[in-house]
Motif scaffolding. Structure first.
Motif, PDB file in Angstrom:
ATOM      1  N   PHE A   1     112.429 -40.314  41.558  1.00  0.00           N
ATOM      2  CA  PHE A   1     112.921 -39.635  40.361  1.00  0.00           C
ATOM      3  C   PHE A   1     114.346 -39.151  40.631  1.00  0.00           C
ATOM      4  O   PHE A   1     114.567 -38.257  41.448  1.00  0.00           O
ATOM      5  CB  PHE A   1     112.020 -38.454  39.997  1.00  0.00           C
ATOM      6  N   PHE A   2     115.320 -39.722  39.928  1.00  0.00           N
ATOM      7  CA  PHE A   2     116.724 -39.445  40.196  1.00  0.00           C
ATOM      8  C   PHE A   2     117.305 -38.572  39.080  1.00  0.00           C
ATOM      9  O   PHE A   2     117.507 -39.022  37.959  1.00  0.00           O
ATOM     10  CB  PHE A   2     117.506 -40.744  40.326  1.00  0.00           C
ATOM     11  N   VAL A   3     117.561 -37.338  39.420  1.00  0.00           N
ATOM     12  CA  VAL A   3     118.162 -36.398  38.476  1.00  0.00           C
ATOM     13  C   VAL A   3     119.637 -36.764  38.292  1.00  0.00           C
ATOM     14  O   VAL A   3     120.344 -37.044  39.257  1.00  0.00           O
ATOM     15  CB  VAL A   3     118.022 -34.956  38.993  1.00  0.00           C
ATOM     16  N   SER A   4     120.093 -36.777  37.049  1.00  0.00           N
ATOM     17  CA  SER A   4     121.481 -37.161  36.761  1.00  0.00           C
ATOM     18  C   SER A   4     122.450 -36.020  37.075  1.00  0.00           C
ATOM     19  O   SER A   4     122.042 -34.877  37.339  1.00  0.00           O
ATOM     20  CB  SER A   4     121.627 -37.549  35.289  1.00  0.00           C
ATOM     21  N   GLU A   5     123.729 -36.327  37.016  1.00  0.00           N
ATOM     22  CA  GLU A   5     124.783 -35.342  37.293  1.00  0.00           C
ATOM     23  C   GLU A   5     124.643 -34.104  36.407  1.00  0.00           C
ATOM     24  O   GLU A   5     124.596 -32.972  36.894  1.00  0.00           O
ATOM     25  CB  GLU A   5     126.159 -35.983  37.073  1.00  0.00           C
ATOM     26  N   TYR A   6     124.563 -34.309  35.091  1.00  0.00           N
ATOM     27  CA  TYR A   6     124.536 -33.160  34.187  1.00  0.00           C
ATOM     28  C   TYR A   6     123.197 -32.430  34.234  1.00  0.00           C
ATOM     29  O   TYR A   6     123.137 -31.211  34.005  1.00  0.00           O
ATOM     30  CB  TYR A   6     124.875 -33.605  32.756  1.00  0.00           C
ATOM     31  N   GLU A   7     122.130 -33.128  34.548  1.00  0.00           N
ATOM     32  CA  GLU A   7     120.845 -32.449  34.739  1.00  0.00           C
ATOM     33  C   GLU A   7     120.937 -31.499  35.933  1.00  0.00           C
ATOM     34  O   GLU A   7     120.479 -30.352  35.872  1.00  0.00           O
ATOM     35  CB  GLU A   7     119.733 -33.476  34.954  1.00  0.00           C
ATOM     36  N   PHE A   8     121.512 -31.976  37.025  1.00  0.00           N
ATOM     37  CA  PHE A   8     121.672 -31.155  38.229  1.00  0.00           C
ATOM     38  C   PHE A   8     122.534 -29.934  37.911  1.00  0.00           C
ATOM     39  O   PHE A   8     122.184 -28.790  38.258  1.00  0.00           O
ATOM     40  CB  PHE A   8     122.332 -32.003  39.326  1.00  0.00           C
ATOM     41  N   LEU A   9     123.653 -30.138  37.228  1.00  0.00           N
ATOM     42  CA  LEU A   9     124.565 -29.041  36.897  1.00  0.00           C
ATOM     43  C   LEU A   9     123.893 -28.030  35.962  1.00  0.00           C
ATOM     44  O   LEU A   9     124.077 -26.816  36.108  1.00  0.00           O
ATOM     45  CB  LEU A   9     125.838 -29.593  36.248  1.00  0.00           C
ATOM     46  N   THR A  10     123.106 -28.533  35.023  1.00  0.00           N
ATOM     47  CA  THR A  10     122.407 -27.637  34.101  1.00  0.00           C
ATOM     48  C   THR A  10     121.397 -26.774  34.847  1.00  0.00           C
ATOM     49  O   THR A  10     121.284 -25.559  34.582  1.00  0.00           O
ATOM     50  CB  THR A  10     121.703 -28.451  32.998  1.00  0.00           C
ATOM     51  N   VAL A  11     120.683 -27.358  35.767  1.00  0.00           N
ATOM     52  CA  VAL A  11     119.730 -26.590  36.583  1.00  0.00           C
ATOM     53  C   VAL A  11     120.475 -25.542  37.404  1.00  0.00           C
ATOM     54  O   VAL A  11     120.023 -24.383  37.519  1.00  0.00           O
ATOM     55  CB  VAL A  11     118.914 -27.533  37.484  1.00  0.00           C
ATOM     56  N   MET A  12     121.607 -25.919  37.976  1.00  0.00           N
ATOM     57  CA  MET A  12     122.418 -24.944  38.703  1.00  0.00           C
ATOM     58  C   MET A  12     122.819 -23.779  37.810  1.00  0.00           C
ATOM     59  O   MET A  12     122.844 -22.625  38.247  1.00  0.00           O
ATOM     60  CB  MET A  12     123.673 -25.618  39.270  1.00  0.00           C
ATOM     61  N   ALA A  13     123.141 -24.076  36.549  1.00  0.00           N
ATOM     62  CA  ALA A  13     123.537 -23.023  35.619  1.00  0.00           C
ATOM     63  C   ALA A  13     122.418 -22.014  35.424  1.00  0.00           C
ATOM     64  O   ALA A  13     122.643 -20.793  35.472  1.00  0.00           O
ATOM     65  CB  ALA A  13     123.950 -23.640  34.277  1.00  0.00           C
ATOM     66  N   PHE A  14     121.201 -22.496  35.207  1.00  0.00           N
ATOM     67  CA  PHE A  14     120.066 -21.580  35.043  1.00  0.00           C
ATOM     68  C   PHE A  14     119.906 -20.690  36.277  1.00  0.00           C
ATOM     69  O   PHE A  14     119.712 -19.469  36.163  1.00  0.00           O
ATOM     70  CB  PHE A  14     118.771 -22.361  34.810  1.00  0.00           C
ATOM     71  N   MET A  15     119.984 -21.302  37.449  1.00  0.00           N
ATOM     72  CA  MET A  15     119.823 -20.555  38.697  1.00  0.00           C
ATOM     73  C   MET A  15     120.915 -19.487  38.840  1.00  0.00           C
ATOM     74  O   MET A  15     120.650 -18.331  39.195  1.00  0.00           O
ATOM     75  CB  MET A  15     119.882 -21.519  39.884  1.00  0.00           C
ATOM     76  N   TYR A  16     122.143 -19.880  38.547  1.00  0.00           N
ATOM     77  CA  TYR A  16     123.287 -18.975  38.705  1.00  0.00           C
ATOM     78  C   TYR A  16     123.209 -17.807  37.731  1.00  0.00           C
ATOM     79  O   TYR A  16     123.378 -16.641  38.112  1.00  0.00           O
ATOM     80  CB  TYR A  16     124.576 -19.757  38.515  1.00  0.00           C
ATOM     81  N   PHE A  17     122.939 -18.099  36.451  1.00  0.00           N
ATOM     82  CA  PHE A  17     122.913 -17.043  35.449  1.00  0.00           C
ATOM     83  C   PHE A  17     121.765 -16.068  35.694  1.00  0.00           C
ATOM     84  O   PHE A  17     121.885 -14.871  35.405  1.00  0.00           O
ATOM     85  CB  PHE A  17     122.818 -17.649  34.049  1.00  0.00           C
ATOM     86  N   LEU A  18     120.676 -16.574  36.230  1.00  0.00           N
ATOM     87  CA  LEU A  18     119.558 -15.698  36.571  1.00  0.00           C
ATOM     88  C   LEU A  18     119.949 -14.754  37.705  1.00  0.00           C
ATOM     89  O   LEU A  18     119.668 -13.546  37.662  1.00  0.00           O
ATOM     90  CB  LEU A  18     118.341 -16.544  36.963  1.00  0.00           C
ATOM     91  N   LYS A  19     120.624 -15.283  38.707  1.00  0.00           N
ATOM     92  CA  LYS A  19     121.075 -14.462  39.834  1.00  0.00           C
ATOM     93  C   LYS A  19     122.054 -13.373  39.382  1.00  0.00           C
ATOM     94  O   LYS A  19     122.078 -12.268  39.935  1.00  0.00           O
ATOM     95  CB  LYS A  19     121.757 -15.341  40.893  1.00  0.00           C
ATOM     96  N   LYS A  20     122.879 -13.691  38.392  1.00  0.00           N
ATOM     97  CA  LYS A  20     123.906 -12.760  37.932  1.00  0.00           C
ATOM     98  C   LYS A  20     123.386 -11.764  36.901  1.00  0.00           C
ATOM     99  O   LYS A  20     124.126 -10.913  36.415  1.00  0.00           O
ATOM    100  CB  LYS A  20     125.084 -13.534  37.337  1.00  0.00           C
ATOM    101  N   GLY A  21     122.104 -11.842  36.574  1.00  0.00           N
ATOM    102  CA  GLY A  21     121.515 -10.886  35.655  1.00  0.00           C
ATOM    103  C   GLY A  21     122.029 -10.989  34.230  1.00  0.00           C
ATOM    104  O   GLY A  21     122.171  -9.964  33.534  1.00  0.00           O
ATOM    105  N   CYS A  22     122.280 -12.190  33.765  1.00  0.00           N
ATOM    106  CA  CYS A  22     122.829 -12.376  32.418  1.00  0.00           C
ATOM    107  C   CYS A  22     121.819 -11.953  31.358  1.00  0.00           C
ATOM    108  O   CYS A  22     120.642 -12.320  31.411  1.00  0.00           O
ATOM    109  CB  CYS A  22     123.232 -13.832  32.207  1.00  0.00           C
ATOM    110  N   GLU A  23     122.286 -11.190  30.391  1.00  0.00           N
ATOM    111  CA  GLU A  23     121.444 -10.743  29.291  1.00  0.00           C
ATOM    112  C   GLU A  23     121.356 -11.798  28.193  1.00  0.00           C
ATOM    113  O   GLU A  23     120.363 -11.866  27.469  1.00  0.00           O
ATOM    114  CB  GLU A  23     121.992  -9.444  28.719  1.00  0.00           C
ATOM    115  N   ILE A  24     122.400 -12.593  28.056  1.00  0.00           N
ATOM    116  CA  ILE A  24     122.437 -13.714  27.118  1.00  0.00           C
ATOM    117  C   ILE A  24     123.173 -14.858  27.799  1.00  0.00           C
ATOM    118  O   ILE A  24     124.170 -14.641  28.491  1.00  0.00           O
ATOM    119  CB  ILE A  24     123.163 -13.353  25.808  1.00  0.00           C
TER     120      ILE A  24
END
Length: 427
Positions: free
Chosen positions: A126-149
């Motif tokens: 199962f090969f995750v694409s470039e933008y799929e990988f980046l999108t997952v990184m975004a979720f991880m990052y925003f969660l770490k930063k405590g984003c309200e929205i």
């Protein structure tokens, strides 16, 4: 866990396919399947389900609308993440918290957390694409930063976009829908709108810009089918505008100012204001003063941006038929009766003929250049197409600099692609 450096992470992404379906399991005929991305998120404990969103889809105006709304939320002291695309200079631009790009160190850290799980899936085919990988990184990052929205901008389409793995967002925004990416999204406005309306879910409220009748029907039908309230934003009243800013009023009698130029930016601002009010109804403390200051303080380089005066030099990232249409309208509004010298670079897979035909009536002369993207149209071929319309055109080379062009022109416009913007210094 292996710690990757920032340069190693960037090299990894540079070697991945861009806008090409992934290999192995998960590829589907109609573009991307989201299966591989969802598997990756599952293994990372579903970070996308732990955040609140505003989801933004459409053909044009997504970036500007996101920027306006982010500025409003920043004024309201709401911790706000924004995931946008494409980037112009660095991958970091895609991940912002309160308007600040992710640092190289944070980028590398989040990448290092996702990469081992990506490798596990790849071993199973199962090969995750470039933008799929980046999108997952975004979720991880925003969660770490405590984003309200989190403001989540669709990259392409909507239904099968990598961002469409989230639960129902607080607000779904639909910016103007027009023809673009037709080989993937469809050849009619109805088909394209259906793909973009694919972000609409039960539990969200939908705010839409003014749309063509075919698009309106798709949005109304989609919202009815999932029981989602739909508001079409009424056009604003223009009070004043010049080359340094615009003032406009909305139906409630309130007035706002923006330094963002381009006739279309008023519509984008009005949609952002409407979305902010929807968020207020959902419990976020966003005052009228925050909205006013947010609109006034919004900056978005490359969208009908004035680079210099005497003569005016405008840069605009419009890259499809609607983008060309509103660019021409803006140039005719700000510089009535004047012919424009264009510096044009266009991707070969765009509607090149339509873009040229739209801009041709106001062209004095056109210099063509390559876009920094493998999909660029050859400058010589582009110049040839423009000459066929009876307009003087030639590739931009070392003999003709932008300064030389300015000295021979009343108005200069650099346009045709978002990627072209990266060649010109913001200063």
């Amino acid at each position: 866990m292996k710690e990757y450096s920032y340069s190693q992470a960037i090299d990894f992404f540079k070697n991945m396919p861009h806008f090409i379906p992934p290999k192995g399991g998960g590829a589907k005929k109609d573009y991307f399947s989201l299966d591989a991305e969802l598997m990756l998120l599952e293994k990372l404990d579903k970070p996308q389900n732990k955040l609140k969103y505003v989801h933004i889809a459409g053909t044009n105006g997504k970036g500007s609308t996101t920027s306006y709304l982010a500025s409003i939320l920043n004024e309201a002291s709401v911790v706000t993440g924004a995931f946008t695309s494409p980037f112009l200079y660095r991958y970091n631009e895609m991940f912002k918290v309160n308007g600040i790009d992710i640092s190289d160190e944070e980028f590398a850290k989040v990448f290092s957390e996702v990469k081992p799980v990506y490798d596990e899936l790849a071993e199973d085919g199962f090969f995750v694409s470039e933008y799929e990988f980046l999108t997952v990184m975004a979720f991880m990052y925003f969660l770490k930063k405590g984003c309200e929205i989190v403001l989540l901008e669709v990259s392409m389409g909507g239904r099968m976009d990598t961002t469409n793995v989230i639960p129902a967002p607080l607000v779904s925004i639909i910016t103007p829908i027009s023809y673009d990416h037709m080989t993937i999204l469809g050849n009619t406005l109805t088909e394209i709108a259906t793909e973009k309306a694919g972000i609409i879910k039960t539990g969200t409220v939908v705010v839409s810009a003014t749309q063509e009748p075919e698009v309106q029907k798709v949005l109304r039908d989609t919202c009815k089918s999932v029981n989602a309230p739909l508001d079409f934003v009424e056009p604003a009243q223009i009070i004043s505008r010049d080359i340094h800013g615009q003032r406009f009023g909305v139906s409630e009698g309130l007035q706002y100012e923006t330094t963002m130029l381009g006739t279309y930016q008023i519509d984008n601002a009005t949609v952002a204001i409407s979305a902010a009010r929807k968020l207020t109804e959902k419990g976020y403390h966003i005052t009228e003063e925050s909205i006013r200051k947010g609109i006034a303080n919004t900056k978005w380089f490359g969208r009908f941006t004035l680079l210099s005066d005497n003569p005016p030099v405008i840069i605009d990232g419009g890259h499809n038929r609607q983008g060309a249409k509103v660019l021409r309208e803006s140039l005719e509004t700000y510089f009535p009766g004047k012919k424009v010298t264009f510096v044009l670079g266009i991707l070969a897979d765009k509607e090149v003929d339509v873009i040229i035909d739209t801009l041709a009536p106001i062209m004095k002369k056109c210099y063509t250049m390559a876009v920094p993207n493998p999909r660029t149209m050859d400058p010589q071929a582009l110049a040839g197409m423009i000459k066929e319309r009876g307009i003087e055109a030639e590739p931009l080379d070392s003999k003709s600099t932008i300064e030389d062009i300015k000295n021979q022109s009343d108005v200069v416009c650099l346009a045709g692609s978002l990627y072209l913007i990266s060649l010109f210094d913001k200063a």
